[in-house]
Design a protein around this motif. Structure first.
Motif, PDB file in Angstrom:
ATOM      1  N   ILE A 119       0.848  -1.197   0.000  1.00 55.17           N
ATOM      2  CA  ILE A 119       0.000   0.000   0.000  1.00 55.17           C
ATOM      3  C   ILE A 119       0.887   1.251   0.000  1.00 55.17           C
ATOM      4  N   GLY A 120       1.889   1.266   0.852  1.00 59.95           N
ATOM      5  CA  GLY A 120       2.819   2.390   0.887  1.00 59.95           C
ATOM      6  C   GLY A 120       3.655   2.461  -0.378  1.00 59.95           C
ATOM      7  N   THR A 121       4.026   1.307  -0.911  1.00 64.96           N
ATOM      8  CA  THR A 121       4.804   1.268  -2.145  1.00 64.96           C
ATOM      9  C   THR A 121       4.013   1.863  -3.301  1.00 64.96           C
ATOM     10  N   ALA A 122       2.724   1.604  -3.342  1.00 70.41           N
ATOM     11  CA  ALA A 122       1.875   2.156  -4.406  1.00 70.41           C
ATOM     12  C   ALA A 122       1.883   3.677  -4.369  1.00 70.41           C
ATOM     13  N   THR A 131      -7.636  10.005  -1.580  1.00 73.57           N
ATOM     14  CA  THR A 131      -7.748   9.676  -0.160  1.00 73.57           C
ATOM     15  C   THR A 131      -9.182   9.309   0.195  1.00 73.57           C
ATOM     16  N   VAL A 132     -10.133  10.125  -0.233  1.00 75.00           N
ATOM     17  CA  VAL A 132     -11.547   9.825   0.037  1.00 75.00           C
ATOM     18  C   VAL A 132     -11.923   8.471  -0.578  1.00 75.00           C
ATOM     19  N   LEU A 133     -11.503   8.239  -1.813  1.00 70.49           N
ATOM     20  CA  LEU A 133     -11.823   6.967  -2.469  1.00 70.49           C
ATOM     21  C   LEU A 133     -11.161   5.777  -1.781  1.00 70.49           C
ATOM     22  N   SER A 134     -10.008   5.994  -1.148  1.00 71.13           N
ATOM     23  CA  SER A 134      -9.358   4.904  -0.407  1.00 71.13           C
ATOM     24  C   SER A 134     -10.301   4.351   0.657  1.00 71.13           C
ATOM     25  N   GLY A 135     -11.133   5.217   1.211  1.00 77.87           N
ATOM     26  CA  GLY A 135     -12.107   4.776   2.201  1.00 77.87           C
ATOM     27  C   GLY A 135     -13.260   3.994   1.617  1.00 77.87           C
ATOM     28  N   SER A 136     -13.389   3.987   0.305  1.00 75.90           N
ATOM     29  CA  SER A 136     -14.470   3.228  -0.326  1.00 75.90           C
ATOM     30  C   SER A 136     -13.975   1.943  -0.980  1.00 75.90           C
ATOM     31  N   VAL A 177      -6.746  -4.367  -5.286  1.00 78.03           N
ATOM     32  CA  VAL A 177      -6.365  -3.625  -6.491  1.00 78.03           C
ATOM     33  C   VAL A 177      -6.966  -2.223  -6.461  1.00 78.03           C
ATOM     34  N   GLU A 178      -8.193  -2.125  -6.044  1.00 76.82           N
ATOM     35  CA  GLU A 178      -8.859  -0.827  -5.950  1.00 76.82           C
ATOM     36  C   GLU A 178      -8.122   0.091  -4.975  1.00 76.82           C
ATOM     37  N   LEU A 179      -7.763  -0.437  -3.808  1.00 77.11           N
ATOM     38  CA  LEU A 179      -7.043   0.362  -2.827  1.00 77.11           C
ATOM     39  C   LEU A 179      -5.679   0.793  -3.360  1.00 77.11           C
ATOM     40  N   ILE A 180      -4.984  -0.105  -4.033  1.00 74.33           N
ATOM     41  CA  ILE A 180      -3.678   0.226  -4.607  1.00 74.33           C
ATOM     42  C   ILE A 180      -3.818   1.352  -5.638  1.00 74.33           C
ATOM     43  N   LEU A 181      -4.813   1.273  -6.485  1.00 75.08           N
ATOM     44  CA  LEU A 181      -5.017   2.331  -7.489  1.00 75.08           C
ATOM     45  C   LEU A 181      -5.302   3.681  -6.841  1.00 75.08           C
ATOM     46  N   LEU A 219      -3.035   7.149  -6.972  1.00 72.73           N
ATOM     47  CA  LEU A 219      -3.637   8.442  -7.263  1.00 72.73           C
ATOM     48  C   LEU A 219      -3.222   9.485  -6.221  1.00 72.73           C
ATOM     49  N   VAL A 220      -3.190   9.095  -4.964  1.00 77.89           N
ATOM     50  CA  VAL A 220      -2.743  10.003  -3.904  1.00 77.89           C
ATOM     51  C   VAL A 220      -1.294  10.413  -4.160  1.00 77.89           C
ATOM     52  N   GLY A 221      -0.446   9.457  -4.505  1.00 75.68           N
ATOM     53  CA  GLY A 221       0.950   9.770  -4.799  1.00 75.68           C
ATOM     54  C   GLY A 221       1.104  10.714  -5.969  1.00 75.68           C
TER      55      GLY A 221
END
Length: 176
Positions: free
Chosen positions: A32-35, A71-76, A81-85, A89-91
């Motif tokens: 997750i951090g690597t993404a 960030t908001v989408l990370s909560g959804s 794969v979805e969380l990684i994407l 996006l945050v990065g």
């Protein structure tokens, strides 16, 4: 800069519930951090190039918008794969902001006030890390891990409008 770093500490604050909810391995959690870093690393040179050629205020506002939405989408997120994407996006958004904003600040202040302005900017890093971890932990305890991401990303959406409508685009090198 506070908001730039706030969302980074939300992740470690809510890692265990994410692992349980999304059924992730420890290796997946580490990625997750690597993404985030890959999103930042791969796009920062591109934004640096654009920052030398285009209006910086818009690029910074774009970055704040993208990382806040990510960030908001990370909560959804409902899967790995979805969380990684979303973290990529945050990065990407933070790369736009992070590469351009110090030069922008330097052009807003004359040399005798520049160090103070950049110190204030830099203080946001530690305050953001502190608020992200403690705020994320508090949100987790009271509202769940998903709410922690939403609460840390939503203020950035307001910040975009403040940037666009209240801060001027400085002339490059005008105060040097």
């Amino acid at each position: 800069n506070l908001f730039n770093y706030l969302d980074r500490q939300v992740v470690p604050a809510v890692l265990t519930p994410i692992k349980e909810a999304l059924h992730l391995s420890d290796g997946c959690l580490g990625s997750i951090g690597t993404a985030f870093i890959l999103g930042y690393f791969l796009t920062a040179p591109f934004f640096g190039y654009l920052g030398d050629r285009l209006p910086r205020k818009r690029l910074i506002a774009f970055g704040v918008l993208v990382w806040s939405v990510g960030t908001v989408l990370s909560g959804s997120a409902h899967g790995y794969v979805e969380l990684i994407l979303y973290r990529v996006l945050v990065g990407l958004g933070e790369a736009s902001y992070g590469t351009i904003s110090p030069g922008w600040i330097a052009d807003l202040y004359p040399p005798e006030k520049r160090a103070g302005a950049l110190a204030f900017y830099s203080a946001g890093l530690n305050i953001g890390l502190l608020l992200g971890f403690f705020g994320g932990s508090w949100m987790l305890q009271h509202y769940g891990w998903r709410s922690a991401f939403i609460a840390s990303g939503a203020p950035g959406l307001l910040l975009v409008f403040l940037l666009l409508f209240t801060v001027r685009e400085p002339q490059r090198g005008a105060v040097d």
